[in-house]
Every structure is written in C-alpha cells, then in structure tokens.
Design a protein around this motif. Structure first.
Motif, mmCIF file in Angstrom:
data_model
loop_
_atom_site.group_PDB
_atom_site.id
_atom_site.type_symbol
_atom_site.label_atom_id
_atom_site.label_comp_id
_atom_site.label_asym_id
_atom_site.label_seq_id
_atom_site.Cartn_x
_atom_site.Cartn_y
_atom_site.Cartn_z
ATOM 1 N N ASP A 21 0.859 -1.181 0.000
ATOM 2 C CA ASP A 21 0.000 0.000 0.000
ATOM 3 C C ASP A 21 0.898 1.235 0.000
ATOM 4 O O ASP A 21 2.102 1.145 0.267
ATOM 5 C CB ASP A 21 -0.895 -0.057 1.237
ATOM 6 N N PHE A 22 0.331 2.402 -0.256
ATOM 7 C CA PHE A 22 1.138 3.630 -0.313
ATOM 8 C C PHE A 22 0.910 4.513 0.912
ATOM 9 O O PHE A 22 1.750 4.598 1.792
ATOM 10 C CB PHE A 22 0.835 4.393 -1.611
ATOM 11 N N ASP A 23 -0.253 5.166 0.988
ATOM 12 C CA ASP A 23 -0.523 6.095 2.086
ATOM 13 C C ASP A 23 -0.639 5.366 3.421
ATOM 14 O O ASP A 23 -1.398 4.397 3.544
ATOM 15 C CB ASP A 23 -1.812 6.876 1.815
ATOM 16 N N LEU A 26 3.942 3.412 3.029
ATOM 17 C CA LEU A 26 5.223 3.932 2.547
ATOM 18 C C LEU A 26 5.412 5.403 2.873
ATOM 19 O O LEU A 26 6.550 5.890 2.923
ATOM 20 C CB LEU A 26 5.337 3.740 1.034
ATOM 21 N N LEU A 59 2.490 -2.009 -6.366
ATOM 22 C CA LEU A 59 1.812 -1.101 -5.446
ATOM 23 C C LEU A 59 0.308 -1.315 -5.584
ATOM 24 O O LEU A 59 -0.207 -1.399 -6.702
ATOM 25 C CB LEU A 59 2.153 0.350 -5.767
ATOM 26 N N SER A 61 -3.097 0.590 -4.213
ATOM 27 C CA SER A 61 -3.432 1.837 -3.542
ATOM 28 C C SER A 61 -4.826 2.303 -3.901
ATOM 29 O O SER A 61 -5.376 1.928 -4.942
ATOM 30 C CB SER A 61 -2.407 2.918 -3.941
ATOM 31 N N LEU A 68 0.653 7.836 -8.160
ATOM 32 C CA LEU A 68 1.761 7.045 -7.619
ATOM 33 C C LEU A 68 3.022 7.251 -8.453
ATOM 34 O O LEU A 68 4.127 7.362 -7.907
ATOM 35 C CB LEU A 68 1.386 5.563 -7.599
ATOM 36 N N LEU A 72 6.666 8.472 -6.959
ATOM 37 C CA LEU A 72 7.715 7.453 -6.922
ATOM 38 C C LEU A 72 8.679 7.524 -8.102
ATOM 39 O O LEU A 72 9.493 6.632 -8.277
ATOM 40 C CB LEU A 72 7.072 6.059 -6.853
ATOM 41 N N ALA A 79 1.054 -1.988 -10.817
ATOM 42 C CA ALA A 79 0.222 -1.336 -9.803
ATOM 43 C C ALA A 79 -1.249 -1.638 -10.014
ATOM 44 O O ALA A 79 -1.706 -1.856 -11.137
ATOM 45 C CB ALA A 79 0.433 0.178 -9.821
#
Length: 256
Positions: A21-23, A26, A59, A61, A68, A72, A79
């Motif tokens: 996941d992102f938020d 990461l 990813l 998300s 993204l 990145l 993704a």
C-alpha cells in the motif's frame, strides 16, 4: 487477530511476491494527500527490492496510478490503483481502467452539492471513484458517512468503504484483494508467496487474499486487523524493507 508485537519474518526476495500500500504504509498520512513525500533513498530501495524479487513487486493503492508515478519517479512498477479499478500489469505498461467515470455522475452531483453546503468536507474526484475527506474535522465523520450513503441511496452496484478520515464510493466488484489475486495468476508473480503490507480498513481485503494464498499479511500501525503480523509505523516499514536477511523489523535477530 494479531498481537501487538507479532513482528513479520524477514522478506525473502527469492520466493516472495511483494505488494505494498502507499498512504500510511510507505508515506505518512497528511491533511492534504498531494503533500505527501517519500525520500529518493526510499524510492531507490524499492527499486532494489523490485529487482531482487525478479519483478514480482506491485503497489496497491486507493490512489490513481498516475499519482503514484509522480510520487515514486523514476521508479517504474506494476500497480493496482483506485482499489484495483485501474491496473498496470507490468512496469511501463498501459494503465487499464476497469470502469469508466460516467456511472458515478448522479452520485458526483449529490456529493458536490453536499461539500458546498459543508465546506469543511472535501471531495476528491478520482474519475472511477469519489472520496469525501474529513481529516482535521473528526466531528464530521457522521456527516461524511451520511452524505455518501445518501448519494448512493438504493442504487445497486456501488461499494462504499470507510478509510482513515475518508468515505469512498466506487463501482462494486473490485477491491485490493481481488487485484492482488489477479496479479498472482501472472508472471512474474505466479508460484511465489505473496506478502502484503497495508495500514487501513481497505487493506483488509488484501490481507484476506494473502491469507487464502498462504502468504504473509502485515498490518501497519494500531487498530484491529486480520493480518498475521504488525509493524508499528511507516519508519518500521522502511526498516523492515531494508533489513538484512535474518533481521527483524527493529534489527533484532529473528528466532529460528
């Protein structure tokens, strides 16, 4: 449910497929989603992990894949964006939407009027999903939920999800777990053991899919979860991703 100190085993790039996941995983959560930052060193480390995993890296998300990419850059990666409603199956490949934005037009109108009437709420239009934010105003959680539910009313085929200071609506039939499962049927993911890291209620779909595949599910942060392991925060995620074989999240030797 997992215990508070149930640290994950070390990542094994030779046999694992890594989904992140992102938020909140990461990057730290912030009031304005467009203000998040990730260090160039962390992006570089993700590229190293991608190569070590022979490309079995993606990813997943709630954000759009284009967003993204911006955060990145220069990393190119597979993704699932907007909870799997858009997908890029390989680095540099096309972004394929699985649903169009037109189906949300009636809901979009109701939400637009609602956030005009209550300007402390904020509407984010992702095209194939709509998000009402109330970060910084926890007292408006009930109003945000009521607004989204009212916008959907009895219309079939829509999914409403609550996340961290958000309420989101999109066309039903897709979530992060389904996106992960689809990736696992394709090279270079197929035959590997999936590992998924996420922090939010929407990531529980990913944890369920990973557990069904006998993989490694890792909850980031506090709160109940069906994941098998936990990391305390974003910094712990980066330490774990950068740890040496045989070391745990905080640099302690794993029991053998």
């Amino acid at each position: 449910m997992l215990g508070p100190m149930n640290l994950p085993p070390p990542l094994d790039p030779a046999r694992h497929a890594l989904f992140i996941d992102f938020d909140g995983t990461l990057v730290e959560l912030v009031d304005r989603p467009e203000d998040v930052r990730i260090s160039p060193e962390a992006v570089q480390r993700l590229g190293v992990l991608q190569r070590q995993c022979a490309g079995a890296f993606a990813l997943l998300s709630g954000r759009r894949i284009a967003d993204l990419d911006r955060f990145l850059s220069p990393l190119a990666f597979a993704a699932g964006g907007i909870h799997g409603l858009e997908r890029r199956e390989e680095p540099g490949g096309p972004i394929v939407p699985l649903a169009g934005p037109a189906g949300l037009d009636p809901i979009r109108l109701v939400l637009s009027v609602g956030v005009t009437e209550e300007p402390r709420l904020r509407l984010e239009d992702k095209g194939t999903s709509l998000v009402v934010h109330y970060r910084g105003h926890p007292e408006l959680e009930g109003a945000a939920v009521e607004l989204v539910q009212r916008s959907v009313a009895d219309e079939p085929g829509f999914a409403v999800m609550k996340g961290d200071n958000i309420v989101e609506v999109h066309l039903g039939g897709m979530d992060k777990g389904k996106a992960l499962s689809a990736f696992m049927t394709r090279e270079p993911f197929v035959g590997r053991v999936p590992v998924y890291l996420g922090d939010d209620t929407t990531d529980e779909f990913g944890f369920a899919a990973v557990k069904a595949l006998n993989g490694v599910s890792i909850k980031v942060g506090n709160g109940p979860s069906e994941a098998d392991y936990r990391l305390s925060c974003v910094d712990s995620v980066h330490r774990w991703l950068g740890s040496e074989p045989g070391l745990g999240a905080d640099g302690m030797k794993e029991a053998s």
